[in-house]
Design a protein around this motif. Sequence first.
Motif, short mmCIF file in Angstrom:
data_model
loop_
_atom_site.label_atom_id
_atom_site.label_comp_id
_atom_site.label_asym_id
_atom_site.label_seq_id
_atom_site.Cartn_x
_atom_site.Cartn_y
_atom_site.Cartn_z
N TYR A 58 0.65 -1.12 -0.01
CA TYR A 58 0.07 0.04 -0.14
C TYR A 58 0.80 1.31 0.03
O TYR A 58 0.46 2.16 -0.63
CB TYR A 58 -0.95 0.22 1.08
N ALA A 59 1.88 1.14 0.84
CA ALA A 59 2.71 2.37 1.08
C ALA A 59 3.43 2.84 -0.46
O ALA A 59 3.40 3.82 -0.80
CB ALA A 59 3.81 2.27 2.11
N ALA A 60 3.75 1.67 -1.04
CA ALA A 60 4.21 1.87 -2.60
C ALA A 60 3.20 2.29 -3.54
O ALA A 60 3.37 3.31 -4.15
CB ALA A 60 4.74 0.50 -3.28
N ALA A 61 2.03 1.69 -3.31
CA ALA A 61 0.94 2.18 -4.34
C ALA A 61 0.63 3.57 -3.91
O ALA A 61 0.13 4.55 -4.88
CB ALA A 61 -0.24 1.26 -4.15
N LEU A 62 0.61 4.01 -2.65
CA LEU A 62 0.06 5.45 -2.43
C LEU A 62 0.93 6.27 -2.83
O LEU A 62 0.53 7.67 -3.24
CB LEU A 62 -0.21 5.37 -0.73
#
Length: 337
Positions: A220-224
Amino acid sequence: MTAPARRPSARELADGLLAGNRTLLARAITMVESRRPDDQAVALDLLDLILPHTGGSLRVGITGAPGVGKSSFIDRFGANLVASGRKLAVLAVDPSSTLTGGSILGDKTRMQELALLPQAFVRPSPSAGTLGGAARKTREAMLLCEAAGFDTILIETVGVGQSEAAVADMVDLLALLLLPAGGDDLQGIKRGILERADLLVINKADGLLESTAKRTARDYAAALHVLPRERNEAPPVLLTSALTGAGIDEVWQTLLRLHAEATVSGHAEERRRAQRERWLTDAIATGIEEALAAQPEAAAAREAAMRSVTAGLQHPGRAARAVVEAFLHSGAKPSAD
Ligand SMILES: Nc1nc2c(ncn2[C@@H]2O[C@H](COP(=O)(O)OP(=O)(O)O)[C@@H](O)[C@H]2O)c(=O)[nH]1
Ligand SMILES: [Mg+2]
């Protein structure tokens, strides 16, 4: 047979809830949620009376899919807040909870700890018949809780459709709870809500799911980071277990930090201003809608318009014009409240 309880006046309700009387707070919320015109008149007077005592709380939305652990999380989280001296009101807007007969039985049992604490107030809101399950009167209920002295308001809403957007429109900060699972496809979470969440929480980061949860958080951190946002910063992604309590306190510390930053930057006040604007716009639309429905010629014109538009005989703009004309010439008056 005992006579039904006399309806308290707006003044009695206001005095009672300003003094912190929880029974009167509960009755006031019921009054505000009521669709009876005489109740609505009392509710409007009541809101006038308490308005100067509102706005002082930190308002936090907790959203996420059914079963992700929102109620369990709130029970733990809320108990921590109360232990640290906060006065907490929880407004639960969860259509899945109301399916079991109009009460929030499931959540009540899951918020067992909280429900027992005198510094906490847990209130399910009926969500039937409202846009995407957000309770029609949650904003008003929130103001009543503030006037009753609660300095922290949590709004639990199930993450479906428009309800999370509606909640995002009434809170200072929105936390999105997620399950540990393949983050590759972002679990079908709609981008819209990812863009509006101020904080992501991967719950159930315990036992066998702990390592999956960590990987989910990284995904998620990467996607955000590649998602466009209103503000520049990507929201923090945290891990919690409502079962063991791990990570719960960090969520609170992070919310406080985000709120402090938003206060300094002016974003917090700007958000509240925009929310008041939206509230008025909604209230006007609802008022006109109700007045139209109550006016026989206009209501008939709308039905006729609906038929011809759905049959493809007229375009909606033209048909709407006819409805508005019928309404304006009907001499419609808004109801007395
Ligand atoms: N293992 C584990 N189970 C959890 C956790 N949080 C909630 N649950 C369980 O997940 C189920 C759904 O929880 P609930 O709080 O009702 O979810 P809600 O629908 O989002 O409010 C319940 O059986 C909980 O006991 C957690 O952190 N870890
Ligand atoms: Mg729940």
